[in-house]
Every structure is written in structure tokens, then in C-alpha cells.
Design an enzyme around this catalytic site. Sequence first.
Site, PDB file in Angstrom:
ATOM      1  N   ASP A   1      -4.429 -12.549   3.392  1.00 31.93           N
ATOM      2  CA  ASP A   1      -5.633 -11.875   2.895  1.00 31.93           C
ATOM      3  C   ASP A   1      -6.553 -11.717   4.098  1.00 31.93           C
ATOM      4  O   ASP A   1      -7.027 -12.705   4.663  1.00 31.93           O
ATOM      5  CB  ASP A   1      -6.302 -12.710   1.795  1.00 31.93           C
ATOM      6  CG  ASP A   1      -7.494 -11.971   1.191  1.00 31.93           C
ATOM      7  OD1 ASP A   1      -8.016 -11.035   1.843  1.00 31.93           O
ATOM      8  OD2 ASP A   1      -7.899 -12.322   0.079  1.00 31.93           O
TER       9      ASP A   1
ATOM     10  N   TYR B   1      -9.410  -1.374   3.686  1.00 30.73           N
ATOM     11  CA  TYR B   1     -10.306  -1.221   2.536  1.00 30.73           C
ATOM     12  C   TYR B   1     -10.439   0.286   2.355  1.00 30.73           C
ATOM     13  O   TYR B   1     -11.081   0.955   3.173  1.00 30.73           O
ATOM     14  CB  TYR B   1     -11.653  -1.874   2.849  1.00 30.73           C
ATOM     15  CG  TYR B   1     -12.677  -1.767   1.745  1.00 30.73           C
ATOM     16  CD1 TYR B   1     -13.025  -2.885   0.992  1.00 30.73           C
ATOM     17  CD2 TYR B   1     -13.296  -0.564   1.451  1.00 30.73           C
ATOM     18  CE1 TYR B   1     -13.967  -2.790  -0.025  1.00 30.73           C
ATOM     19  CE2 TYR B   1     -14.230  -0.464   0.435  1.00 30.73           C
ATOM     20  CZ  TYR B   1     -14.556  -1.579  -0.291  1.00 30.73           C
ATOM     21  OH  TYR B   1     -15.491  -1.490  -1.296  1.00 30.73           O
TER      22      TYR B   1
ATOM     23  N   THR C   1      -8.462   7.411  10.165  1.00 30.94           N
ATOM     24  CA  THR C   1      -8.716   8.449   9.173  1.00 30.94           C
ATOM     25  C   THR C   1      -9.485   9.652   9.717  1.00 30.94           C
ATOM     26  O   THR C   1     -10.247   9.532  10.688  1.00 30.94           O
ATOM     27  CB  THR C   1      -9.528   7.817   8.019  1.00 30.94           C
ATOM     28  OG1 THR C   1      -9.996   8.825   7.134  1.00 30.94           O
ATOM     29  CG2 THR C   1     -10.746   7.057   8.526  1.00 30.94           C
TER      30      THR C   1
ATOM     31  N   GLY D   1       0.847  -1.200   0.000  1.00 31.14           N
ATOM     32  CA  GLY D   1       0.000   0.000   0.000  1.00 31.14           C
ATOM     33  C   GLY D   1       0.880   1.247   0.000  1.00 31.14           C
ATOM     34  O   GLY D   1       2.110   1.160   0.116  1.00 31.14           O
ATOM     35  N   GLN D   2       0.255   2.405  -0.128  1.00 33.93           N
ATOM     36  CA  GLN D   2       1.028   3.666  -0.130  1.00 33.93           C
ATOM     37  C   GLN D   2       1.881   3.773   1.136  1.00 33.93           C
ATOM     38  O   GLN D   2       3.087   3.996   1.073  1.00 33.93           O
ATOM     39  CB  GLN D   2       0.086   4.868  -0.116  1.00 33.93           C
ATOM     40  CG  GLN D   2      -0.781   5.052  -1.307  1.00 33.93           C
ATOM     41  CD  GLN D   2      -1.390   6.442  -1.256  1.00 33.93           C
ATOM     42  OE1 GLN D   2      -0.724   7.420  -1.576  1.00 33.93           O
ATOM     43  NE2 GLN D   2      -2.641   6.544  -0.851  1.00 33.93           N
TER      44      GLN D   2
ATOM     45  N   TYR E   1      -3.676   2.342  11.541  1.00 33.91           N
ATOM     46  CA  TYR E   1      -3.942   3.669  10.962  1.00 33.91           C
ATOM     47  C   TYR E   1      -5.433   3.885  10.817  1.00 33.91           C
ATOM     48  O   TYR E   1      -6.176   2.968  10.453  1.00 33.91           O
ATOM     49  CB  TYR E   1      -3.241   3.808   9.598  1.00 33.91           C
ATOM     50  CG  TYR E   1      -1.756   3.698   9.750  1.00 33.91           C
ATOM     51  CD1 TYR E   1      -0.999   4.800  10.124  1.00 33.91           C
ATOM     52  CD2 TYR E   1      -1.109   2.465   9.612  1.00 33.91           C
ATOM     53  CE1 TYR E   1       0.369   4.697  10.330  1.00 33.91           C
ATOM     54  CE2 TYR E   1       0.259   2.346   9.809  1.00 33.91           C
ATOM     55  CZ  TYR E   1       0.989   3.462  10.170  1.00 33.91           C
ATOM     56  OH  TYR E   1       2.334   3.359  10.394  1.00 33.91           O
TER      57      TYR E   1
ATOM     58  N   TYR F   1     -17.208   4.106   4.673  1.00 33.74           N
ATOM     59  CA  TYR F   1     -15.772   3.915   4.918  1.00 33.74           C
ATOM     60  C   TYR F   1     -15.398   4.430   6.315  1.00 33.74           C
ATOM     61  O   TYR F   1     -14.770   3.721   7.103  1.00 33.74           O
ATOM     62  CB  TYR F   1     -14.959   4.626   3.835  1.00 33.74           C
ATOM     63  CG  TYR F   1     -13.496   4.789   4.149  1.00 33.74           C
ATOM     64  CD1 TYR F   1     -12.624   3.698   4.075  1.00 33.74           C
ATOM     65  CD2 TYR F   1     -12.957   6.029   4.512  1.00 33.74           C
ATOM     66  CE1 TYR F   1     -11.256   3.851   4.365  1.00 33.74           C
ATOM     67  CE2 TYR F   1     -11.617   6.187   4.788  1.00 33.74           C
ATOM     68  CZ  TYR F   1     -10.772   5.095   4.719  1.00 33.74           C
ATOM     69  OH  TYR F   1      -9.434   5.250   5.008  1.00 33.74           O
TER      70      TYR F   1
HETATM   71  N1  LIG Z   1      -5.412   6.992   1.374  1.00 38.58           N
HETATM   72  C1  LIG Z   1      -5.836   7.991   2.144  1.00 38.58           C
HETATM   73  O1  LIG Z   1      -6.086   9.115   1.689  1.00 38.58           O
HETATM   74  C2  LIG Z   1      -6.025   7.762   3.626  1.00 38.58           C
HETATM   75  C3  LIG Z   1      -6.567   8.803   4.392  1.00 38.58           C
HETATM   76  C4  LIG Z   1      -6.723   8.608   5.762  1.00 38.58           C
HETATM   77  C5  LIG Z   1      -6.348   7.424   6.346  1.00 38.58           C
HETATM   78  N2  LIG Z   1      -5.843   6.425   5.582  1.00 38.58           N
HETATM   79  C6  LIG Z   1      -5.507   5.170   6.247  1.00 38.58           C
HETATM   80  O2  LIG Z   1      -4.114   4.964   6.145  1.00 38.58           O
HETATM   81  C7  LIG Z   1      -3.829   3.568   6.074  1.00 38.58           C
HETATM   82  C8  LIG Z   1      -2.969   3.289   4.868  1.00 38.58           C
HETATM   83  O3  LIG Z   1      -3.696   3.695   3.707  1.00 38.58           O
HETATM   84  P1  LIG Z   1      -3.032   3.710   2.257  1.00 38.58           P
HETATM   85  O4  LIG Z   1      -3.353   5.037   1.666  1.00 38.58           O
HETATM   86  O5  LIG Z   1      -1.622   3.257   2.328  1.00 38.58           O
HETATM   87  O6  LIG Z   1      -3.961   2.629   1.552  1.00 38.58           O
HETATM   88  P2  LIG Z   1      -3.733   1.851   0.197  1.00 38.58           P
HETATM   89  O7  LIG Z   1      -2.629   2.449  -0.595  1.00 38.58           O
HETATM   90  O8  LIG Z   1      -5.084   1.707  -0.419  1.00 38.58           O
HETATM   91  O9  LIG Z   1      -3.235   0.439   0.696  1.00 38.58           O
HETATM   92  C9  LIG Z   1      -4.087  -0.428   1.376  1.00 38.58           C
HETATM   93  C10 LIG Z   1      -3.392  -1.753   1.485  1.00 38.58           C
HETATM   94  O10 LIG Z   1      -4.315  -2.660   2.101  1.00 38.58           O
HETATM   95  C11 LIG Z   1      -4.240  -3.870   1.395  1.00 38.58           C
HETATM   96  N3  LIG Z   1      -5.472  -4.629   1.500  1.00 38.58           N
HETATM   97  C12 LIG Z   1      -6.721  -4.247   1.164  1.00 38.58           C
HETATM   98  N4  LIG Z   1      -7.572  -5.263   1.363  1.00 38.58           N
HETATM   99  C13 LIG Z   1      -6.823  -6.301   1.820  1.00 38.58           C
HETATM  100  C14 LIG Z   1      -7.118  -7.628   2.193  1.00 38.58           C
HETATM  101  N5  LIG Z   1      -8.351  -8.129   2.112  1.00 38.58           N
HETATM  102  N6  LIG Z   1      -6.113  -8.416   2.624  1.00 38.58           N
HETATM  103  C15 LIG Z   1      -4.845  -7.944   2.692  1.00 38.58           C
HETATM  104  N7  LIG Z   1      -4.500  -6.700   2.340  1.00 38.58           N
HETATM  105  C16 LIG Z   1      -5.487  -5.892   1.915  1.00 38.58           C
HETATM  106  C17 LIG Z   1      -3.992  -3.482  -0.047  1.00 38.58           C
HETATM  107  O11 LIG Z   1      -3.491  -4.608  -0.720  1.00 38.58           O
HETATM  108  P3  LIG Z   1      -3.479  -4.711  -2.317  1.00 38.58           P
HETATM  109  O12 LIG Z   1      -2.290  -3.891  -2.714  1.00 38.58           O
HETATM  110  O13 LIG Z   1      -3.331  -6.171  -2.557  1.00 38.58           O
HETATM  111  O14 LIG Z   1      -4.802  -4.165  -2.765  1.00 38.58           O
HETATM  112  C18 LIG Z   1      -2.994  -2.359   0.135  1.00 38.58           C
HETATM  113  O15 LIG Z   1      -1.692  -2.852   0.240  1.00 38.58           O
HETATM  114  C19 LIG Z   1      -5.191   2.873   6.049  1.00 38.58           C
HETATM  115  O16 LIG Z   1      -5.524   2.471   7.349  1.00 38.58           O
HETATM  116  C20 LIG Z   1      -6.149   3.956   5.602  1.00 38.58           C
HETATM  117  O17 LIG Z   1      -7.462   3.738   6.074  1.00 38.58           O
HETATM  118  C21 LIG Z   1      -5.660   6.567   4.236  1.00 38.58           C
END
Ligand SMILES: NC(=O)c1ccc[n+]([C@@H]2O[C@H](COP(=O)([O-])OP(=O)(O)OC[C@H]3O[C@@H](n4cnc5c(N)ncnc54)[C@H](OP(=O)(O)O)[C@@H]3O)[C@@H](O)[C@H]2O)c1
Length: 313
Positions: free
Chosen positions: A45, A70, A110, A10-11, A108, A134
Site C-alpha cells: 500500500d 491515485y 498523463t 489496475g487497468q 506512467y 490530479y
Molecule cells: N486512466 C486513465 O485514463 C489514465 C490517463 C492518463 C494516464 N494514466 C496513468 O496510467 C497509469 C495507470 O493507470 P490505470 O488507468 O491503470 O489506473 P487504475 O486502473 O485506476 O489503477 C490504479 C492502480 O493503482 C492502485 N493504487 C491506488 N492507490 C494505491 C495505493 N495507495 N497503494 C497501492 N496501490 C494503489 C490501484 O489499486 P486498487 O485496485 O487496490 O485500487 C490500482 O491497481 C497511472 O499512472 C495513471 O496516472 C491513466
Amino acid sequence: MKVLLLGGNGQVGHELRRSLAPLGDLVVTTRDGLLTGGATCEVLDLADLDAIAPLVDRVQPDLVVNATAYTAVDRAESEREQAMRINAEAPRRLAEACHRAGASLVHYSTDYVFSGDATAPYGEEAPTCPVGAYGASKLAGEEAIRESGVSHLILRTAWVYGLHGNNFMRTMLRLGGEREELRVVSDQVGCPTPAWLIADVTAQLLQIRTPTPTGVLHLVSRGKTSWHGFAEAIFEVAERRRVISRPPRVLAIPTSEYPTPARRPAYSVLDTTEVVRWLRRELPDWRVALEGTFDRAQKGMSCFRLLNMPEKR
Ligand SMILES: NC(=O)c1ccc[n+]([C@@H]2O[C@H](COP(=O)([O-])OP(=O)(O)OC[C@H]3O[C@@H](n4cnc5c(N)ncnc54)[C@H](OP(=O)(O)O)[C@@H]3O)[C@@H](O)[C@H]2O)c1
């Protein structure tokens, strides 16, 4: 220290692979056992809830960092069950497994746990009231972790972007290469926060000893802007650094002109006083953090390749 990182692709997970490595023995999972770059890793998973505890029992980590979620905000409105499973039920199982194994958990969350009706930055104790599926699933995940009794740190962040994965910055740069004009929402305000900053601060917080930070902390860049302001800044930096030759016109539009399945908080600014107190240093302003992100992109590798964007003709 043995660290188990869930979601290495993930990011934030991608950046955590770098920032957590110096802390000790790092074991990483992805959904398919493959890391970007081609190396193999552990498989997990989270939809398979029964696979979580056996992995924790087998790896026996001192610390688990959960970077999975998710994150499909709009899709969550029609896939509420799946969002709840990954964002609430899986963290519950994970927290319970960590508690039994004596491991601590970093997780983490949000800004979407808040309604967005405020006019001053949200502190950690501000009342939560998610406006979409979400946010509700992430709030349920926070509550499940607290209820488990595990030693935990929940870092609420917002508007995450970076060099990997799907995010606003990469989308803007791609669209800016394709179109003369972009229409971007100007009445939602938040704190654009790069994944590298979240990963770096996570590692720094984990190195603080006696007392260790626990509970909920807000972790975002300093300052605030709208999506429109962020887009303009991205194109200003990209043009100045010759990443693009001709930026598009960026028109400000109200949210009402960009309808989405999920409602989003209009005001998403988080108060970072507590995390700054722990770190004993200021967090970078969002503009400084954006420059730092471009610095990283341009260090040693083609920016065009890293940002995955076509060159403007
Ligand atoms: N993105 C934002 O703007 C944002 C804002 C506020 C908070 N956050 C929080 O920050 C944290 C990191 O977010 P991010 O931006 O890095 O998210 P991201 O880039 O969407 O990455 C999410 C990761 O979760 C994995 N994942 C999803 N479903 C899964 C499953 N069933 N089993 C195993 N892995 C699974 C994905 O795997 P795949 O690569 O295989 O899909 C991906 O590696 C999260 O808790 C998110 O809620 C994010």
C-alpha cells in the site's frame, strides 16, 4: 531479469502482468496481496511510504514498473494531500529506493500535466501546466523521479480504457444497456488508448537495447477524437459485433453542460513521434485499437461477462 510490477490489478497493471511475463522473473504487488482471479501476490500500500524501500530491498529487482496511481481525477480536488502522497511522494520514495538498489524504473504519467490550451499535439518537451489537482500531483511525481537520479522511463499516456477496471468504454456500454439516450461531451479532444497497447509497447521498449529509451515518452493511440466521437465509435463497433442489439442515441453536449469538480484539458492530443522512432513502427489508430479491444474481449470469453454489462431487453 527480475521485474517488480506495482499495481497488478489496475487497468494497465492487469495487462502488464501478461506483457511483462516473458521478460523474466515477475513479482507483482497489489494493495491487499490479492490478484483479480484469486491468486496471491506481494502486498504494497503506497500510502505506507515507509513500506516501499524495504520491499525493493527484499525483492532486489533489476527493473520496477509502477502501474499504481491515485486516478480519481474529481476526488483529487478535495483530497489533494492523498493524491500528492500516492502520485508524488510514493514515486519519490520508490525512485530513491530503485536508485540505491541499482534498479531502473518505468512509471506512467498523463496528458493532464498539460493545460489543454494547445491546438497542435503536445511533444515531450512542451511546457507543462496542469489545470487540476490530479495533473499537478502526477507532474510532481515526474519531477521527483527525475530529481532522484534513477535510470527511468516515464510514459505519458491518456484516455485509458480496457476490459478491466473503471473506464469510459465500460461505462458507456453499461449505460447504453440501461438508457435510450446518452449525453456526451464533444468539446474535449484526446487519444483513446487501450491498456493492452500501453502494456505491449512498454514490454517492447524494455526489449530495446543500447541505447535504452529513457526520459519521458508520449504513448497514445494515433489520431484523435472527442468523448462524443469515442462513444459513437464504441456503440457502432458493439452493435456491429452484436455485443448490443440496440445502441442508445448519443447526443453531443459542451463541457459546460456536464460540470465536474475537476477542470479537464480541452485539447489532450500527445505527439508520439519519439516513441514511434524507438519502436520503428506506427502505433495503431484509435479506431483500430478499439476493434482490437473488442477482439480481445470476444476471444474465448463471453463479451457480456467481460464488459460487465447487462443485456439490453
Ligand atoms: N486512466 C486513465 O485514463 C489514465 C490517463 C492518463 C494516464 N494514466 C496513468 O496510467 C497509469 C495507470 O493507470 P490505470 O488507468 O491503470 O489506473 P487504475 O486502473 O485506476 O489503477 C490504479 C492502480 O493503482 C492502485 N493504487 C491506488 N492507490 C494505491 C495505493 N495507495 N497503494 C497501492 N496501490 C494503489 C490501484 O489499486 P486498487 O485496485 O487496490 O485500487 C490500482 O491497481 C497511472 O499512472 C495513471 O496516472 C491513466
